[in-house]
Motif scaffolding. Structure first.
Motif, PDB file in Angstrom:
ATOM      1  N   LYS A   1      -2.406  -4.063  -6.103  1.00  0.00           N
ATOM      2  CA  LYS A   1      -3.377  -3.202  -6.775  1.00  0.00           C
ATOM      3  C   LYS A   1      -2.659  -2.054  -7.457  1.00  0.00           C
ATOM      4  O   LYS A   1      -1.751  -1.462  -6.891  1.00  0.00           O
ATOM      5  CB  LYS A   1      -4.352  -2.598  -5.756  1.00  0.00           C
ATOM      6  CG  LYS A   1      -5.298  -3.582  -5.131  1.00  0.00           C
ATOM      7  CD  LYS A   1      -6.199  -2.899  -4.098  1.00  0.00           C
ATOM      8  CE  LYS A   1      -7.040  -3.910  -3.350  1.00  0.00           C
ATOM      9  NZ  LYS A   1      -7.802  -3.330  -2.247  1.00  0.00           N
TER      10      LYS A   1
ATOM     11  N   ILE B   1      -4.078   1.275  -8.739  1.00  0.00           N
ATOM     12  CA  ILE B   1      -5.284   2.076  -8.889  1.00  0.00           C
ATOM     13  C   ILE B   1      -4.876   3.445  -9.392  1.00  0.00           C
ATOM     14  O   ILE B   1      -4.064   4.122  -8.763  1.00  0.00           O
ATOM     15  CB  ILE B   1      -6.033   2.207  -7.546  1.00  0.00           C
ATOM     16  CG1 ILE B   1      -6.285   0.816  -6.938  1.00  0.00           C
ATOM     17  CG2 ILE B   1      -7.339   2.963  -7.732  1.00  0.00           C
ATOM     18  CD1 ILE B   1      -6.863   0.859  -5.538  1.00  0.00           C
TER      19      ILE B   1
ATOM     20  N   THR C   1      -3.834   6.945  -7.381  1.00  0.00           N
ATOM     21  CA  THR C   1      -3.555   6.772  -5.963  1.00  0.00           C
ATOM     22  C   THR C   1      -2.079   6.449  -5.789  1.00  0.00           C
ATOM     23  O   THR C   1      -1.383   6.109  -6.739  1.00  0.00           O
ATOM     24  CB  THR C   1      -4.363   5.615  -5.332  1.00  0.00           C
ATOM     25  OG1 THR C   1      -3.799   4.379  -5.764  1.00  0.00           O
ATOM     26  CG2 THR C   1      -5.822   5.672  -5.704  1.00  0.00           C
ATOM     27  N   ALA C   2      -1.655   6.549  -4.530  1.00  0.00           N
ATOM     28  CA  ALA C   2      -0.266   6.209  -4.231  1.00  0.00           C
ATOM     29  C   ALA C   2      -0.184   4.746  -3.846  1.00  0.00           C
ATOM     30  O   ALA C   2       0.807   4.303  -3.286  1.00  0.00           O
ATOM     31  CB  ALA C   2       0.229   7.097  -3.098  1.00  0.00           C
ATOM     32  N   PHE C   3      -1.248   4.008  -4.113  1.00  0.00           N
ATOM     33  CA  PHE C   3      -1.259   2.605  -3.732  1.00  0.00           C
ATOM     34  C   PHE C   3      -0.034   1.926  -4.339  1.00  0.00           C
ATOM     35  O   PHE C   3       0.261   2.078  -5.511  1.00  0.00           O
ATOM     36  CB  PHE C   3      -2.531   1.917  -4.222  1.00  0.00           C
ATOM     37  CG  PHE C   3      -2.730   0.593  -3.546  1.00  0.00           C
ATOM     38  CD1 PHE C   3      -3.482   0.515  -2.394  1.00  0.00           C
ATOM     39  CD2 PHE C   3      -2.133  -0.551  -4.031  1.00  0.00           C
ATOM     40  CE1 PHE C   3      -3.637  -0.693  -1.743  1.00  0.00           C
ATOM     41  CE2 PHE C   3      -2.275  -1.758  -3.378  1.00  0.00           C
ATOM     42  CZ  PHE C   3      -3.033  -1.830  -2.232  1.00  0.00           C
TER      43      PHE C   3
ATOM     44  N   SER D   1      -5.537   3.610  -0.043  1.00  0.00           N
ATOM     45  CA  SER D   1      -4.897   4.273  -1.185  1.00  0.00           C
ATOM     46  C   SER D   1      -3.550   4.885  -0.844  1.00  0.00           C
ATOM     47  O   SER D   1      -2.776   5.216  -1.735  1.00  0.00           O
ATOM     48  CB  SER D   1      -5.814   5.362  -1.737  1.00  0.00           C
ATOM     49  OG  SER D   1      -5.851   6.445  -0.829  1.00  0.00           O
TER      50      SER D   1
ATOM     51  N   LEU E   1      -3.010   7.745   0.122  1.00  0.00           N
ATOM     52  CA  LEU E   1      -3.008   9.067  -0.492  1.00  0.00           C
ATOM     53  C   LEU E   1      -3.537  10.069   0.546  1.00  0.00           C
ATOM     54  O   LEU E   1      -4.668   9.922   1.015  1.00  0.00           O
ATOM     55  CB  LEU E   1      -3.941   9.018  -1.706  1.00  0.00           C
ATOM     56  CG  LEU E   1      -3.672   9.953  -2.853  1.00  0.00           C
ATOM     57  CD1 LEU E   1      -2.307   9.676  -3.477  1.00  0.00           C
ATOM     58  CD2 LEU E   1      -4.760   9.793  -3.905  1.00  0.00           C
TER      59      LEU E   1
END
Lengths: 291, 293
Positions: free
Chosen positions: A211, A213, A216-218, B251, B253
């Protein structure tokens, strides 16, 4: 009138036409022969380079204390399982040859997404057909399943979530590369497909994350890489050259980042798998071609 | 004579193959109707066209406890039809061996318009939500491949799968998952008084209008639009210390710690208990939380 005469009576003229035609036909035939596509095999061979010598991998049962390999930090380890996805294969040649493998995902099966499993030796052999005739000296591929493999919905074949053992159900998507084993320095407590809870000294690296996104830190952990061959693979009808690629499991833990088996050794999230993911491109190499 | 026989054979062949074809390909399409004031449909229907046969199969699977490890828990145990497909009794939801989960079962309605699922949005395609439910130790505790194995052994399923997905010869997980999706996709909540007002068939009473004014001012920033959610991940001030990290799990985050998907408020009278962990039993408690925030 004169011309008509010529046509009627000049035998040599007819033979010229005939000859030209014949040559034309022959050369036509030759031409189309040349254009007949062929097959090419890409072989992914998992190895461990120990003291400069390429060794085939040996898988051991979960819990084994027989440590046959050493990582870049002099920590010994062994392997229960090694699986990864290869997709988006592209071949290129010096004269403009290009072949892009067709990727298609559906409920009845998948095309162009290959699952290499060390436990199933034949899975490392990918045969590409209908490759335009020509010479190829470069390969590009991706390790991991891209967004289109997930957004299509529940798929069959190599992506069947019931059988691939590469699916994250809580963070839906496919694990790009899965490694499980034991290390003498691990405190244990890892969970995996084979390295179950309770197995002491386990190490599990489930590297995934497709992903992207915004904001975000994804972590996106799929890796795309290219290799140039020192020789050329000649493809045409009737020939099936084999391009031999190797994946060195030692480099999975050392090519860019040194992986320490004492900590972060139970990897099940994109963010935790990032350092090992960055080692993936350096773990693959072109080896040789069998023409 | 010979010719006649050949013709006859030819004809029977055609008739025969026609008949066969008919049996194989007949499914009746069902359509998903989107009210024009709803958001766009996010589910890729072209990959999984809804049919009567697929919907009926999905409904049967949804209600079948054999999808769980000890054959005791169906999807419908936690997503109960009479209460907008939520779990009215349990707080949080109870799965196999009476194990208590950590999250409260959300309503299943209007799934066709949603693009991320679960309280943390970890699942990004409706087809994959049942994999999570089936394999979750505290929900159904099964392995997907074993569920598929079981379904292949239950004689009643083979003809239903063949009717829904013509041409298949064994049951595999993508067909099971797509059938369950077909069922869930048609659970559309669009018959409330709010909807009648949207369609110009009704009007709000004076007290409803007062409530709406407060709602628009205090709540609609997050609970927006016809589905009463902006589908974002927010912290509505429930906790200072988080038992459940929420969106941060997905996420990675730090600022997403303790954020959860803004839930739709449709059928809200029916969907108690409330919040991701089901901490509030009544709407009064919910309002009290927002009042004191």
């Amino acid at each position: 009138m004169k011309q008509l005469n010529f046509f009627k009576h000049n035998k040599s003229f007819y033979s010229v036409i005939f000859l030209t035609l014949a040559i034309f036909m022959v050369s036509c035939k030759k031409d189309s022969d040349k254009k007949d596509p062929g097959n090419i095999e890409i072989e992914f061979d998992n190895i461990a380079v120990v003291n400069g010598i390429e060794r085939q991998l040996t898988l051991v049962s979960p819990g084994s204390t027989d440590y046959g390999y050493t990582n870049g930090m002099s920590q010994t380890f062994n392997i229960n399982l090694l699986r990864y996805y290869i997709t988006n294969i592209k071949l290129e040649g010096p004269n403009g040859e290009v072949f892009t493998d067709h990727v298609h995902v559906s409920s009845s099966g998948t095309e162009g997404i290959y699952l290499v499993d060390e436990a199933q030796p034949s899975s490392g052999s990918v045969i590409l057909d209908n490759v335009p005739a020509g010479e190829y000296n470069k390969i590009t591929f991706t390790v991991g399943v891209e967004e289109n493999g997930v957004t299509e919905g529940a798929a069959g074949g190599n992506l069947d979530p019931a059988t691939c053992k590469m699916f994250w159900n809580w963070n839906s998507g496919y694990i790009a590369l899965k490694f499980e084993g034991q290390s003498n320095v691990s405190a244990g407590g890892t969970t995996g497909t084979e390295t179950l809870e309770g197995v002491t000294k386990g190490i599990a690296y489930h590297i995934g994350g497709w992903k992207t996104i915004d904001g975000t830190a994804f972590v996106y952990n799929n890796k795309t890489m290219s290799f140039t061959f020192d020789t050329k693979a000649k493809v045409e009808k009737g020939l099936q050259p084999a391009v031999h690629m190797v994946f060195d499991v030692i480099k999975l833990f050392s090519s860019k980042n040194l992986i320490d088996f004492t900590g972060n050794n139970n990897v099940h999230k994109p963010v935790d798998g990032k350092p090992a993911a960055e080692n993936i491109p350096g773990a693959f190499a072109f080896d040789h071609i069998h023409q | 004579m010979k010719r006649k026989i050949a013709l006859l054979i030819g004809a029977t062949f055609i008739i025969f193959s026609c008949g066969k074809d008919d049996v194989v390909t007949k499914t009746s399409p069902y359509s998903l109707i989107r009210p024009d004031y709803f958001p766009e449909i996010t589910y890729p229907l072209e990959n999984n066209p809804i049919t009567k046969e697929g919907f009926e199969l999905g409904k049967k699977l949804f209600n079948d406890p054999r999808l769980s490890l000890d054959n005791s828990v169906a999807c419908s145990n936690c997503h109960v039809k009479g209460v907008a497909f939520t779990d009215p009794q349990h707080n949080p939801s109870v799965g196999i061996f009476n194990q208590i989960g950590t999250r409260n079962a959300p309503m299943i309605a209007n799934m066709a318009f949603q693009s991320e699922f679960l309280w943390d949005g970890g699942v990004s395609h409706l087809d994959f939500v049942p994999v999570f439910a089936i394999e979750n130790q505290k929900e159904m505790g099964e392995e997907l491949h074993h569920v598929v194995y079981k379904l292949n052994k239950i004689p009643e399923y083979a003809p239903l799968f063949k009717a829904a997905f013509p041409g298949i010869d064994t049951i595999t997980s993508p067909y099971m998952l797509r059938a369950i999706s077909q069922y869930m996709l048609l659970l559309v909540s669009d018959k409330s008084k709010y909807d009648r007002v949207q369609k110009g068939e009704d009007v709000f009473s004076a007290s409803e209008l007062t409530g709406k004014a407060v709602f628009d001012q205090k709540c609609a920033a997050c609970h927006s639009g016809a589905l009463f959610t902006n589908y974002e991940y927010m912290n509505n001030g429930l906790d200072l210390v988080f038992m459940d990290v929420g969106r941060e799990l997905i996420s990675a985050l730090a600022s997403d710690l303790g954020k959860f998907k803004v839930p739709s408020l449709r059928n809200i009278m029916l969907t108690a208990p409330y919040m991701h962990d089901g901490r509030f039993k009544t709407l009064d408690e919910v309002l009290e939380h927002y009042r004191s925030e």
